[in-house]
Scaffold this motif. Sequence first.
Motif, mmCIF file in Angstrom:
data_model
loop_
_atom_site.group_PDB
_atom_site.id
_atom_site.type_symbol
_atom_site.label_atom_id
_atom_site.label_comp_id
_atom_site.label_asym_id
_atom_site.label_seq_id
_atom_site.Cartn_x
_atom_site.Cartn_y
_atom_site.Cartn_z
ATOM 1 N N ALA A 174 -8.709 -19.709 -2.413
ATOM 2 C CA ALA A 174 -8.035 -19.858 -3.709
ATOM 3 C C ALA A 174 -7.762 -18.481 -4.313
ATOM 4 C CB ALA A 174 -8.869 -20.708 -4.658
ATOM 5 N N TRP A 175 -8.750 -17.595 -4.211
ATOM 6 C CA TRP A 175 -8.563 -16.240 -4.722
ATOM 7 C C TRP A 175 -7.442 -15.533 -3.956
ATOM 8 C CZ3 TRP A 175 -9.045 -13.653 -8.842
ATOM 9 C CH2 TRP A 175 -8.905 -12.270 -8.828
ATOM 10 N N GLY A 176 -7.385 -15.711 -2.648
ATOM 11 C CA GLY A 176 -6.311 -15.123 -1.846
ATOM 12 C C GLY A 176 -4.951 -15.638 -2.284
ATOM 13 N N LEU A 177 -4.871 -16.917 -2.605
ATOM 14 C CA LEU A 177 -3.614 -17.498 -3.077
ATOM 15 C C LEU A 177 -3.204 -16.885 -4.411
ATOM 16 C CD1 LEU A 177 -1.480 -19.580 -2.338
ATOM 17 C CD2 LEU A 177 -2.830 -21.294 -3.546
ATOM 18 N N GLY A 185 -4.877 7.025 -5.321
ATOM 19 C CA GLY A 185 -5.176 5.601 -5.299
ATOM 20 C C GLY A 185 -4.363 4.883 -4.236
ATOM 21 N N LEU A 186 -4.607 3.595 -4.118
ATOM 22 C CA LEU A 186 -3.862 2.770 -3.179
ATOM 23 C C LEU A 186 -2.415 2.629 -3.645
ATOM 24 C CD1 LEU A 186 -6.475 -0.083 -2.642
ATOM 25 C CD2 LEU A 186 -6.050 1.887 -1.171
ATOM 26 N N LYS A 187 -1.533 2.233 -2.729
ATOM 27 C CA LYS A 187 -0.145 1.960 -3.091
ATOM 28 C C LYS A 187 -0.126 0.854 -4.142
ATOM 29 C CE LYS A 187 1.880 3.025 1.404
ATOM 30 N NZ LYS A 187 2.586 2.442 2.566
ATOM 31 N N PRO A 188 0.965 0.723 -4.897
ATOM 32 C CA PRO A 188 1.026 -0.315 -5.949
ATOM 33 C C PRO A 188 0.708 -1.731 -5.461
ATOM 34 C CG PRO A 188 2.840 1.209 -6.208
ATOM 35 C CD PRO A 188 2.133 1.587 -4.928
ATOM 36 N N GLY A 189 1.000 -2.067 -4.234
ATOM 37 C CA GLY A 189 0.692 -3.396 -3.708
ATOM 38 C C GLY A 189 -0.755 -3.576 -3.323
ATOM 39 N N GLY A 190 -1.564 -2.539 -3.479
ATOM 40 C CA GLY A 190 -2.992 -2.634 -3.210
ATOM 41 C C GLY A 190 -3.358 -2.392 -1.760
ATOM 42 N N PHE A 191 -4.466 -2.955 -1.386
ATOM 43 C CA PHE A 191 -5.072 -2.723 -0.080
ATOM 44 C C PHE A 191 -4.152 -3.136 1.070
ATOM 45 C CE2 PHE A 191 -7.664 -4.091 3.481
ATOM 46 C CZ PHE A 191 -8.436 -2.973 3.689
ATOM 47 N N ILE A 192 -3.593 -4.328 0.983
ATOM 48 C CA ILE A 192 -2.754 -4.827 2.076
ATOM 49 C C ILE A 192 -1.536 -3.937 2.266
ATOM 50 C CG2 ILE A 192 -1.275 -6.742 2.811
ATOM 51 C CD1 ILE A 192 -3.412 -8.636 1.734
ATOM 52 N N ASP A 193 -0.868 -3.563 1.185
ATOM 53 C CA ASP A 193 0.303 -2.694 1.301
ATOM 54 C C ASP A 193 -0.059 -1.311 1.830
ATOM 55 O OD1 ASP A 193 1.763 -4.784 0.330
ATOM 56 O OD2 ASP A 193 2.369 -3.804 -1.531
ATOM 57 N N THR A 194 -1.265 -0.859 1.556
ATOM 58 C CA THR A 194 -1.673 0.474 1.983
ATOM 59 C C THR A 194 -2.134 0.501 3.437
ATOM 60 O OG1 THR A 194 -2.372 1.002 -0.273
ATOM 61 C CG2 THR A 194 -3.233 2.407 1.476
ATOM 62 N N ILE A 204 -1.773 -13.317 -3.739
ATOM 63 C CA ILE A 204 -0.419 -13.159 -3.203
ATOM 64 C C ILE A 204 0.648 -13.453 -4.242
ATOM 65 C CG2 ILE A 204 -1.098 -13.513 -0.812
ATOM 66 C CD1 ILE A 204 0.156 -16.282 -0.927
ATOM 67 N N THR A 205 0.274 -14.075 -5.345
ATOM 68 C CA THR A 205 1.241 -14.266 -6.428
ATOM 69 C C THR A 205 1.475 -12.957 -7.175
ATOM 70 O OG1 THR A 205 -0.418 -14.867 -8.082
ATOM 71 C CG2 THR A 205 0.529 -16.670 -6.766
ATOM 72 N N GLY A 206 0.513 -12.037 -7.078
ATOM 73 C CA GLY A 206 0.638 -10.752 -7.748
ATOM 74 C C GLY A 206 0.353 -10.795 -9.236
ATOM 75 N N LEU A 207 -0.199 -11.887 -9.716
ATOM 76 C CA LEU A 207 -0.450 -12.037 -11.147
ATOM 77 C C LEU A 207 -1.687 -11.293 -11.625
ATOM 78 C CD1 LEU A 207 0.356 -15.840 -11.515
ATOM 79 C CD2 LEU A 207 1.818 -13.892 -12.109
ATOM 80 N N VAL A 208 -2.642 -11.087 -10.697
ATOM 81 C CA VAL A 208 -3.917 -10.480 -11.051
ATOM 82 C C VAL A 208 -4.238 -9.406 -10.017
ATOM 83 C CG1 VAL A 208 -6.373 -10.936 -11.404
ATOM 84 C CG2 VAL A 208 -4.711 -12.696 -11.969
ATOM 85 N N GLU A 209 -4.766 -8.271 -10.493
ATOM 86 C CA GLU A 209 -5.185 -7.245 -9.550
ATOM 87 C C GLU A 209 -6.564 -7.605 -8.996
ATOM 88 O OE1 GLU A 209 -5.254 -2.456 -9.224
ATOM 89 O OE2 GLU A 209 -6.199 -3.302 -11.002
ATOM 90 N N CYS A 210 -6.732 -7.406 -7.721
ATOM 91 C CA CYS A 210 -8.009 -7.682 -7.070
ATOM 92 C C CYS A 210 -9.062 -6.708 -7.583
ATOM 93 C CB CYS A 210 -7.844 -7.528 -5.559
ATOM 94 S SG CYS A 210 -9.376 -7.727 -4.641
#
Length: 114
Positions: free
Chosen positions: A33-36, A62-71, A39-45
Motif C-alpha cells: 500500500a505504501w508503494g502504491l 541529495g537524490l534526484k527529484p524522483g528519489g531513490f528509484i530515479d537515482t 508511485i502516485t508521487g503525492l508523498v515523499e518517502c
Amino acid sequence: MVTHFVVIAYIALGGFLAWRWPRLIWPHLGFAAWGLVQITGLVECPLTWLENWGRAHAGANGLKPGGFIDTYIEGVVYPAEYVGLVRWLVIGLIVVSWAWVLRAQLGRPQRSTA
C-alpha cells in the motif's frame, strides 16, 4: 541506501515470502500500500528524506527529484522509457503472490477451537 533496496525488494517480492510464512502477508499488505502511495508521487518517502538528510550532513548532493528509484534504479537497472511497464510487472508479481497465498489459505483445513 541498503534499507531502500531492501524495502523496494520486499514490496515487489515480499508476498512470495508469505507462501512459506503466511503471517508475512500482513506487513506486506502495508508495504505494498505504501508503494502504491509512493508511485502516485503525492508523498515523499521518509527513507528518501532520511537519505537526503544524511547526504547533506556528509556534504554530498541529495537524490534526484524522483528519489531513490530515479537515482539508483531507473535508467540503471532498466531503461527509463520502461517505467510504466516495470510498475505493471511489479504489480503483477504482487497480485500473483497474494493470489497464491489466498489459494493456500483457502485450501488449509480449519483449526478446531474446541
